[in-house]
Design a protein around this motif. Sequence first.
Motif, PDB file in Angstrom:
ATOM      1  N   HIS A   1       0.869  -1.172   0.000  1.00 35.86           N
ATOM      2  CA  HIS A   1       0.000   0.000   0.000  1.00 35.86           C
ATOM      3  C   HIS A   1       0.913   1.231   0.000  1.00 35.86           C
ATOM      4  N   LEU A   2       0.672   2.177  -0.886  1.00 36.52           N
ATOM      5  CA  LEU A   2       1.549   3.338  -1.027  1.00 36.52           C
ATOM      6  C   LEU A   2       0.871   4.623  -0.575  1.00 36.52           C
ATOM      7  N   SER A   3       1.666   5.507  -0.022  1.00 41.11           N
ATOM      8  CA  SER A   3       1.215   6.878   0.208  1.00 41.11           C
ATOM      9  C   SER A   3       1.340   7.634  -1.118  1.00 41.11           C
ATOM     10  N   GLN A   4       0.686   8.801  -1.209  1.00 38.96           N
ATOM     11  CA  GLN A   4       0.799   9.577  -2.453  1.00 38.96           C
ATOM     12  C   GLN A   4       2.222  10.067  -2.658  1.00 38.96           C
ATOM     13  N   ALA A   5       2.914  10.366  -1.556  1.00 41.78           N
ATOM     14  CA  ALA A   5       4.315  10.786  -1.672  1.00 41.78           C
ATOM     15  C   ALA A   5       5.152   9.677  -2.301  1.00 41.78           C
ATOM     16  N   ALA A   6       4.878   8.430  -1.925  1.00 37.31           N
ATOM     17  CA  ALA A   6       5.600   7.303  -2.502  1.00 37.31           C
ATOM     18  C   ALA A   6       5.241   7.127  -3.969  1.00 37.31           C
ATOM     19  N   VAL A   7       3.959   7.274  -4.298  1.00 39.73           N
ATOM     20  CA  VAL A   7       3.528   7.165  -5.703  1.00 39.73           C
ATOM     21  C   VAL A   7       4.234   8.207  -6.556  1.00 39.73           C
ATOM     22  N   ASP A   8       4.289   9.432  -6.069  1.00 34.18           N
ATOM     23  CA  ASP A   8       4.942  10.515  -6.819  1.00 34.18           C
ATOM     24  C   ASP A   8       6.409  10.208  -7.071  1.00 34.18           C
ATOM     25  N   LYS A   9       7.077   9.671  -6.061  1.00 34.76           N
ATOM     26  CA  LYS A   9       8.500   9.376  -6.183  1.00 34.76           C
ATOM     27  C   LYS A   9       8.752   8.194  -7.111  1.00 34.76           C
ATOM     28  N   LEU A  10       7.897   7.192  -7.038  1.00 36.17           N
ATOM     29  CA  LEU A  10       8.117   5.960  -7.803  1.00 36.17           C
ATOM     30  C   LEU A  10       7.653   6.060  -9.246  1.00 36.17           C
ATOM     31  N   PHE A  11       6.576   6.839  -9.477  1.00 36.04           N
ATOM     32  CA  PHE A  11       5.978   6.868 -10.811  1.00 36.04           C
ATOM     33  C   PHE A  11       5.936   8.248 -11.457  1.00 36.04           C
ATOM     34  N   GLY A  12       6.243   9.289 -10.694  1.00 38.40           N
ATOM     35  CA  GLY A  12       6.210  10.640 -11.238  1.00 38.40           C
ATOM     36  C   GLY A  12       5.183  11.491 -10.504  1.00 38.40           C
ATOM     37  N   CYS A  13       5.467  12.774 -10.385  1.00 44.09           N
ATOM     38  CA  CYS A  13       4.627  13.692  -9.615  1.00 44.09           C
ATOM     39  C   CYS A  13       3.193  13.721 -10.158  1.00 44.09           C
ATOM     40  N   GLY A  14       2.230  13.513  -9.266  1.00 44.96           N
ATOM     41  CA  GLY A  14       0.828  13.555  -9.653  1.00 44.96           C
ATOM     42  C   GLY A  14       0.294  12.291 -10.285  1.00 44.96           C
ATOM     43  N   TYR A  15       1.103  11.247 -10.325  1.00 46.18           N
ATOM     44  CA  TYR A  15       0.674   9.994 -10.970  1.00 46.18           C
ATOM     45  C   TYR A  15      -0.513   9.390 -10.221  1.00 46.18           C
ATOM     46  N   GLN A  16      -1.479   8.859 -10.985  1.00 46.46           N
ATOM     47  CA  GLN A  16      -2.640   8.201 -10.416  1.00 46.46           C
ATOM     48  C   GLN A  16      -2.581   6.703 -10.712  1.00 46.46           C
ATOM     49  N   LEU A  17      -2.711   5.896  -9.686  1.00 44.60           N
ATOM     50  CA  LEU A  17      -2.673   4.452  -9.856  1.00 44.60           C
ATOM     51  C   LEU A  17      -3.858   3.978 -10.696  1.00 44.60           C
ATOM     52  N   THR A  18      -3.642   2.893 -11.452  1.00 46.26           N
ATOM     53  CA  THR A  18      -4.646   2.373 -12.373  1.00 46.26           C
ATOM     54  C   THR A  18      -5.318   1.145 -11.775  1.00 46.26           C
ATOM     55  N   LYS A  19      -6.647   1.202 -11.627  1.00 43.96           N
ATOM     56  CA  LYS A  19      -7.375   0.068 -11.058  1.00 43.96           C
ATOM     57  C   LYS A  19      -7.353  -1.117 -12.024  1.00 43.96           C
ATOM     58  N   LEU A  20      -6.994  -2.284 -11.492  1.00 41.80           N
ATOM     59  CA  LEU A  20      -7.032  -3.519 -12.261  1.00 41.80           C
ATOM     60  C   LEU A  20      -8.308  -4.289 -11.979  1.00 41.80           C
ATOM     61  N   LYS A  21      -8.626  -4.469 -10.694  1.00 40.05           N
ATOM     62  CA  LYS A  21      -9.867  -5.137 -10.317  1.00 40.05           C
ATOM     63  C   LYS A  21     -10.211  -4.800  -8.879  1.00 40.05           C
ATOM     64  N   ASP A  22     -11.496  -4.833  -8.578  1.00 39.12           N
ATOM     65  CA  ASP A  22     -11.949  -4.600  -7.208  1.00 39.12           C
ATOM     66  C   ASP A  22     -11.644  -5.807  -6.335  1.00 39.12           C
ATOM     67  N   LEU A  23     -11.421  -5.550  -5.048  1.00 42.16           N
ATOM     68  CA  LEU A  23     -11.212  -6.609  -4.069  1.00 42.16           C
ATOM     69  C   LEU A  23     -12.478  -6.790  -3.228  1.00 42.16           C
ATOM     70  N   SER A  24     -12.446  -7.765  -2.356  1.00 40.91           N
ATOM     71  CA  SER A  24     -13.644  -8.095  -1.581  1.00 40.91           C
ATOM     72  C   SER A  24     -14.023  -7.003  -0.591  1.00 40.91           C
ATOM     73  N   GLN A  25     -13.042  -6.262  -0.077  1.00 39.65           N
ATOM     74  CA  GLN A  25     -13.346  -5.202   0.873  1.00 39.65           C
ATOM     75  C   GLN A  25     -13.781  -3.933   0.142  1.00 39.65           C
ATOM     76  N   PRO A  26     -14.886  -3.328   0.523  1.00 42.52           N
ATOM     77  CA  PRO A  26     -15.412  -2.160  -0.183  1.00 42.52           C
ATOM     78  C   PRO A  26     -14.371  -1.053  -0.348  1.00 42.52           C
ATOM     79  N   GLY A  27     -14.234  -0.567  -1.578  1.00 38.08           N
ATOM     80  CA  GLY A  27     -13.318   0.523  -1.869  1.00 38.08           C
ATOM     81  C   GLY A  27     -11.884   0.112  -2.100  1.00 38.08           C
ATOM     82  N   GLN A  28     -11.563  -1.161  -1.891  1.00 40.90           N
ATOM     83  CA  GLN A  28     -10.199  -1.648  -2.071  1.00 40.90           C
ATOM     84  C   GLN A  28     -10.057  -2.284  -3.462  1.00 40.90           C
ATOM     85  N   TYR A  29      -8.904  -2.112  -4.078  1.00 40.69           N
ATOM     86  CA  TYR A  29      -8.704  -2.673  -5.413  1.00 40.69           C
ATOM     87  C   TYR A  29      -7.229  -2.964  -5.680  1.00 40.69           C
TER      88      TYR A  29
END
Length: 211
Positions: free
Chosen positions: A36-64
């Motif tokens: 699970h990543l923080s937005q700061a980690a996402v920015d550093k790993l993938f580029g500033c402002g990057y938005q993760l891409t949903k592949l599939k929903d998981l069993s827990q509501p809102g998790q994917y």
Amino acid sequence: MEDYEVILNAIMAHLNPEAVKTEDVIPVGISNRHIHLSQAAVDKLFGCGYQLTKLKDLSQPGQYACKECVTICGPKGVIEKVRILGPVRTETQVEILQSDTFKLGVKGFLRLSGDLADTPGITIIGPNGSFEIPFGVIVAKRHIHMLPSDATRFGVDDGAVVSIEFEGERGGILNNVVIRVTANSGLECHIDTEEANALGVKPGTKIKIRK
């Protein structure tokens, strides 16, 4: 009306006892290593402002599960293609298997999700750079997610520790399973792939609570 419903339920239980028994079972979800990543980690790993891409929903509501994966690097080795789960969190959390601790060279702290104090850190590598966390690596405790209504039905409270029973040729009992009750949960027991393999558990397996 209430008496009528009680009588009707009693009749249905007598005519179809197996249907009543199924109310006592809980579906099992099998978890592999993930992050699970923080937005700061996402920015550093993938580029500033990057938005993760949903592949599939998981069993827990809102998790994917996300399409993106990263590499985690410890003092002794690396593990590639570690799946990211969304959405982003306030703290980065890496959930590994017990056997991964030997390959990575980090200690395996058995914790519930979010309980990250005094846990090991690790380096995360993405396509745009690396991100080092001083803490946040855990081996997840087995647990059961449920709604307050489920907790009432099963006679348990949030934080209670129970045992669960698996049927089958390699079935058995797992102790120290933590109940997690929230208002936004899908009823499911979570164990990791090592526990599942040891007991011959497959997706779709259901368990019963033994108090």
